[in-house]
Design a protein around this motif. Structure first.
Motif, PDB file in Angstrom:
ATOM      1  N   ASP A  23       2.586  61.262  82.073  1.00  0.00           N
ATOM      2  CA  ASP A  23       3.202  62.577  82.239  1.00  0.00           C
ATOM      3  C   ASP A  23       2.169  63.684  82.261  1.00  0.00           C
ATOM      4  N   GLY A  24       0.903  63.356  82.487  1.00  0.00           N
ATOM      5  CA  GLY A  24      -0.136  64.362  82.575  1.00  0.00           C
ATOM      6  C   GLY A  24      -0.785  64.688  81.238  1.00  0.00           C
ATOM      7  N   ARG A  25      -0.281  64.097  80.138  1.00  0.00           N
ATOM      8  CA  ARG A  25      -0.864  64.381  78.826  1.00  0.00           C
ATOM      9  C   ARG A  25      -2.241  63.753  78.718  1.00  0.00           C
ATOM     10  N   GLU A  26      -3.024  64.272  77.748  1.00  0.00           N
ATOM     11  CA  GLU A  26      -4.302  63.620  77.472  1.00  0.00           C
ATOM     12  C   GLU A  26      -4.107  62.645  76.315  1.00  0.00           C
ATOM     13  N   MET A  27      -5.184  61.951  75.944  1.00  0.00           N
ATOM     14  CA  MET A  27      -5.043  60.843  75.001  1.00  0.00           C
ATOM     15  C   MET A  27      -4.501  61.273  73.646  1.00  0.00           C
ATOM     16  N   PHE A  28      -4.842  62.478  73.192  1.00  0.00           N
ATOM     17  CA  PHE A  28      -4.426  62.882  71.845  1.00  0.00           C
ATOM     18  C   PHE A  28      -3.439  64.046  71.886  1.00  0.00           C
ATOM     19  N   ASP A  29      -2.581  64.095  72.911  1.00  0.00           N
ATOM     20  CA  ASP A  29      -1.558  65.138  73.009  1.00  0.00           C
ATOM     21  C   ASP A  29      -0.218  64.584  72.582  1.00  0.00           C
ATOM     22  N   TYR A  30       0.519  65.401  71.824  1.00  0.00           N
ATOM     23  CA  TYR A  30       1.875  65.034  71.461  1.00  0.00           C
ATOM     24  C   TYR A  30       2.835  65.596  72.492  1.00  0.00           C
ATOM     25  N   ARG A  31       4.015  65.006  72.578  1.00  0.00           N
ATOM     26  CA  ARG A  31       5.043  65.517  73.484  1.00  0.00           C
ATOM     27  C   ARG A  31       5.694  66.761  72.861  1.00  0.00           C
ATOM     28  N   ASP A  32       6.611  67.366  73.610  1.00  0.00           N
ATOM     29  CA  ASP A  32       7.308  68.562  73.170  1.00  0.00           C
ATOM     30  C   ASP A  32       8.207  68.247  71.975  1.00  0.00           C
ATOM     31  N   VAL A 204      -4.452  50.569  73.635  1.00  0.00           N
ATOM     32  CA  VAL A 204      -4.141  50.015  74.953  1.00  0.00           C
ATOM     33  C   VAL A 204      -5.464  49.676  75.613  1.00  0.00           C
ATOM     34  N   ASP A 205      -5.786  48.387  75.681  1.00  0.00           N
ATOM     35  CA  ASP A 205      -6.990  47.939  76.386  1.00  0.00           C
ATOM     36  C   ASP A 205      -8.245  48.648  75.887  1.00  0.00           C
ATOM     37  N   GLY A 206      -8.358  48.816  74.567  1.00  0.00           N
ATOM     38  CA  GLY A 206      -9.545  49.451  74.035  1.00  0.00           C
ATOM     39  C   GLY A 206      -9.452  50.962  73.894  1.00  0.00           C
ATOM     40  N   TYR A 207      -8.494  51.602  74.555  1.00  0.00           N
ATOM     41  CA  TYR A 207      -8.317  53.052  74.418  1.00  0.00           C
ATOM     42  C   TYR A 207      -7.296  53.323  73.332  1.00  0.00           C
ATOM     43  N   ASN A 208      -7.521  54.398  72.554  1.00  0.00           N
ATOM     44  CA  ASN A 208      -6.559  54.761  71.516  1.00  0.00           C
ATOM     45  C   ASN A 208      -5.799  55.985  71.965  1.00  0.00           C
ATOM     46  N   ILE A 209      -4.470  55.896  72.021  1.00  0.00           N
ATOM     47  CA  ILE A 209      -3.659  57.035  72.417  1.00  0.00           C
ATOM     48  C   ILE A 209      -2.666  57.374  71.315  1.00  0.00           C
ATOM     49  N   VAL A 210      -2.310  58.656  71.260  1.00  0.00           N
ATOM     50  CA  VAL A 210      -1.401  59.149  70.234  1.00  0.00           C
ATOM     51  C   VAL A 210      -0.021  59.335  70.868  1.00  0.00           C
ATOM     52  N   ASP A 211       1.029  59.112  70.063  1.00  0.00           N
ATOM     53  CA  ASP A 211       2.402  59.346  70.533  1.00  0.00           C
ATOM     54  C   ASP A 211       2.709  58.571  71.822  1.00  0.00           C
ATOM     55  N   PRO A 212       2.759  57.224  71.721  1.00  0.00           N
ATOM     56  CA  PRO A 212       3.015  56.447  72.942  1.00  0.00           C
ATOM     57  C   PRO A 212       4.481  56.531  73.364  1.00  0.00           C
ATOM     58  N   ILE A 260      -5.547  65.989  63.652  1.00  0.00           N
ATOM     59  CA  ILE A 260      -4.302  66.213  64.405  1.00  0.00           C
ATOM     60  C   ILE A 260      -3.199  66.736  63.492  1.00  0.00           C
ATOM     61  N   GLY A 261      -3.217  66.322  62.205  1.00  0.00           N
ATOM     62  CA  GLY A 261      -2.167  66.688  61.252  1.00  0.00           C
ATOM     63  C   GLY A 261      -1.817  68.168  61.217  1.00  0.00           C
ATOM     64  N   PRO A 262      -2.810  69.077  60.996  1.00  0.00           N
ATOM     65  CA  PRO A 262      -2.476  70.506  60.868  1.00  0.00           C
ATOM     66  C   PRO A 262      -1.705  71.071  62.058  1.00  0.00           C
ATOM     67  N   GLY A 263      -2.051  70.635  63.277  1.00  0.00           N
ATOM     68  CA  GLY A 263      -1.344  71.131  64.466  1.00  0.00           C
ATOM     69  C   GLY A 263       0.130  70.798  64.417  1.00  0.00           C
ATOM     70  N   LEU A 264       0.444  69.545  64.002  1.00  0.00           N
ATOM     71  CA  LEU A 264       1.849  69.124  63.926  1.00  0.00           C
ATOM     72  C   LEU A 264       2.596  69.901  62.861  1.00  0.00           C
ATOM     73  N   TYR A 265       1.942  70.077  61.682  1.00  0.00           N
ATOM     74  CA  TYR A 265       2.599  70.821  60.594  1.00  0.00           C
ATOM     75  C   TYR A 265       2.913  72.239  61.022  1.00  0.00           C
ATOM     76  N   LYS A 266       1.973  72.836  61.779  1.00  0.00           N
ATOM     77  CA  LYS A 266       2.180  74.211  62.257  1.00  0.00           C
ATOM     78  C   LYS A 266       3.433  74.289  63.116  1.00  0.00           C
ATOM     79  N   ALA A 267       3.564  73.307  64.056  1.00  0.00           N
ATOM     80  CA  ALA A 267       4.731  73.296  64.942  1.00  0.00           C
ATOM     81  C   ALA A 267       6.018  73.115  64.139  1.00  0.00           C
ATOM     82  N   LEU A 268       5.989  72.194  63.156  1.00  0.00           N
ATOM     83  CA  LEU A 268       7.188  71.929  62.352  1.00  0.00           C
ATOM     84  C   LEU A 268       7.581  73.167  61.541  1.00  0.00           C
ATOM     85  N   ASP A 269       6.568  73.800  60.894  1.00  0.00           N
ATOM     86  CA  ASP A 269       6.880  74.969  60.068  1.00  0.00           C
ATOM     87  C   ASP A 269       7.421  76.109  60.907  1.00  0.00           C
ATOM     88  N   TYR A 270       6.816  76.305  62.080  1.00  0.00           N
ATOM     89  CA  TYR A 270       7.257  77.386  62.962  1.00  0.00           C
ATOM     90  C   TYR A 270       8.720  77.206  63.335  1.00  0.00           C
TER      91      TYR A 270
END
Lengths: 287, 311
Positions: A23-32, A204-212, A260-270
């Motif tokens: 979907d165009g995301r990068e390896m360490f991007d979370y979805r909406d 996945v094949d040696g690559y590490n991705i977040v939020d599969p 990555i943790g602080p970014g997620l907490y920020k979104a949740l708190d907001y």
């Protein structure tokens, strides 16, 4: 796992070489992330959490019960996660049983401790009465990454929970004690500043991705789920999948999860704040 | 245009002259709807087409399907309809393009053609309404195995039946719009295609829209001719599908089109080349990356122009 052809798998893996996912995301991007709290008025706290197309609904009920023998002055959490059979074709019938017990066990492990919540504040009468917080999570729709979604859904619902004010009074018989429960206006919230959330890495094949997504999950060889809290501490680690993970890679992933943790907490708190302001506006209109 | 939308149990008409079609039933002398949808009237035949239902296959539809089983002399294909479809061994192109009788060696070699879980594009050849057997065929160069691309699902009623479902968009993305709502996105075979930058599109007048559609048809036909050259070799290359080299820019364009399709599906708007291109163009004008196109607030911005066009 969803059925996926070798050609689709090849396309996903070659995309990871360029750091572009389906979907165009990068390896360490979370979805909406979309979050609503207070959806279920009959519960003491609830939340509807959406991560992409994964929908999780959480309901919390607080009841008075007896404390466990080895923790006489503490209350406790009882977390139960269930995947709806309509959420995914592999959850049909009893297909989700293993996943349900795995998710419930993992959530209990990371949240039912004193380091996540102040369980001592849930005690009413030592050795006799305490608050038991029953958390029921329902996975309505699954598009991958259930560990993260369930943990964030529980975090949001816990920040919405209202525990009623109580008073201990003498009962009818001599020596008996009864508990008087006050109305909703005089309730207190829980301190959820130390409640952890999970961050899942799929290999996945040696690559590490977040939020599969569910397609990426069918290509992964193993998964590492790391629970972090707001103070950037690691609260737990779980592994799954069929292949092993290099220790160096594991150390790198733990360091990544702290970033990555602080970014997620920020979104949740907001989003939790947005929900509470909406509720306040609603109340003002009624008055 | 007068469109009558009815709900479940609503009375459509109480004329005795109407013949009841699909989605209706008679009650107390009235014709009542049994689904929520739009009323279709053909002379005296009154039927109701549901707004959301499973894919209803018709002969001649181009579909994208996934092989579920390999049987003795045919393959079972999941096309998202009420029954699985069958692709017979005699309905596929043999390597070298020869026309001969299928032997028992061919039956042994079936997995060299199509294996389980692979995606194919095919056309519905015939439907036997008594046994509900849907037969597919891949007897043209535009059909066959799908490789090196992405698969997306949308509700089937958003895809209108049109002249061509094998499309090459001006930004170099190959799009196969299956009538069953299964969509395949990939890169076409190497050839001299007219790939214009999206910023050079001007889709304001209907003549420009027509020009763009003509260009798409031209590119698609060129790409099909190139596929034909693959078949000249007398081996299984057509089915082995070597990996195509896809550049980073091409991959981002595939992501852009994929998110455009999902944005249209989210707003329940029809999916056809013009609407997809309008969404892609808007995403470039508003400087929205492919990965940000799937956010709720962006989807509303992107589909605003298409909503205007539909009106």
């Amino acid at each position: 796992m969803k059925n996926i052809s070798g050609f689709e798998r090849r396309f996903i893996v070659s995309g990871l070489k360029e750091n572009i996912r389906s979907d165009g995301r990068e390896m360490f991007d979370y979805r909406d992330i979309t979050l609503q709290t207070g959806n279920l008025p009959q519960t003491n706290g609830s939340s509807l959490f959406k991560l992409g197309n994964t929908h999780i609904i959480t309901g919390i009920k607080v009841e008075i019960g007896e404390p466990l023998e080895d923790h006489p002055n503490e209350g406790r959490l009882e977390i139960s996660v269930e995947c709806c059979p309509s959420a995914s074709p592999e959850f049909e019938g009893r297909g989700a049983e293993d996943l349900n017990s795995e998710l419930s066990g993992a959530m209990n492990k990371i949240m039912n401790t004193n380091s996540a919540l102040d369980l001592k504040s849930l005690c009413i009468l030592e050795r006799k009465k305490c608050w038991i917080i029953y958390i029921d999570v329902l996975v309505l729709d699954s598009d991958g990454n259930l560990f993260d979604s369930v943990s964030m859904g529980i975090h949001a619902a816990l920040s919405d929970v209202k525990i009623p004010k109580i008073r201990v009074v003498p009962g009818d018989k001599v020596g008996d004690l009864e508990i008087e429960v006050f109305g909703e206006e005089e309730s207190r919230s829980l301190d959820t500043s130390k409640v952890p959330i999970c961050i899942t890495f799929a290999q996945v094949d040696g690559y590490n991705i977040v939020d599969p997504t569910i397609q990426e999950e069918s290509c992964m060889s193993s998964r590492v789920t790391i629970a972090v809290n707001k103070d950037q501490n690691i609260c737990g680690m779980m592994m799954g999948g069929t292949s092993g993970i290099d220790t160096q890679v594991l150390i790198q992933l733990t360091q990544l999860s702290i970033k990555i943790g602080p970014g997620l907490y920020k979104a949740l708190d907001y989003m939790t704040k947005q929900n509470t302001t909406k509720l306040k506006q609603k109340n003002n209109l009624i008055i | 245009m007068n469109v009558q939308v009815v709900n479940l149990g609503e009375v459509i008409t109480n004329e005795n002259e109407s013949i009841r079609g699909h989605g209706t039933f008679q009650k107390d002398g009235n014709l009542v709807s049994s689904v929520a949808g739009i009323v279709h009237r053909v002379n005296k035949l009154v039927s109701v087409k549901p707004l959301r239902s499973r894919y209803h296959p018709e002969v001649g539809d181009v579909v994208v399907g996934r092989i579920t089983e390999v049987l003795r002399n045919n393959w079972k294909v999941d096309i998202g309809a009420r029954h699985d479809a069958f692709l017979g061994l005699s309905a596929i192109i043999l390597p070298g393009g020869v026309q001969r009788r299928r032997t028992s060696t061919d039956e042994m070699n079936m997995r060299n053609f199509y294996k389980e879980d692979e995606l194919i594009s095919a056309e519905i050849q015939k439907i036997n309404y008594e046994t509900f057997k849907i037969s597919l065929h891949t007897r043209s160069f535009k059909y066959g195995k799908l490789s090196d691309g992405q698969f997306v699902t949308v509700p089937p009623m958003l895809i209108k039946r049109s002249k061509s479902h094998y499309l090459v968009l001006p930004n170099g993305v190959l799009l196969i719009l299956g009538c069953n709502g299964f969509i395949w996105l990939s890169i076409p075979e190497e050839s001299e295609l007219k790939i214009k930058k999206i910023s050079n599109w001007f889709i304001s007048t209907t003549t420009e829209l027509q020009e763009l559609e003509d260009e798409i048809n031209e590119n698609s036909n060129k790409s099909i001719k190139d596929k034909n050259m693959d078949l000249e070799t007398n081996n299984f290359d057509f089915y082995k599908k070597k990996e195509k080299m896809i550049t980073k820019e091409q991959r981002l364009e595939i992501c852009r089109v994929r998110n455009a399709v999902l944005a249209l599906s989210n707003s329940f708007l029809p999916i056809y080349p013009t609407s997809i291109m309008l969404v892609c163009k808007k995403s470039i004008e508003e400087n929205i990356n492919p990965k940000e196109m799937i956010k709720q607030k962006n989807m509303i911005i992107l589909t605003s122009e298409v909503k205007e066009l539909i009106k």
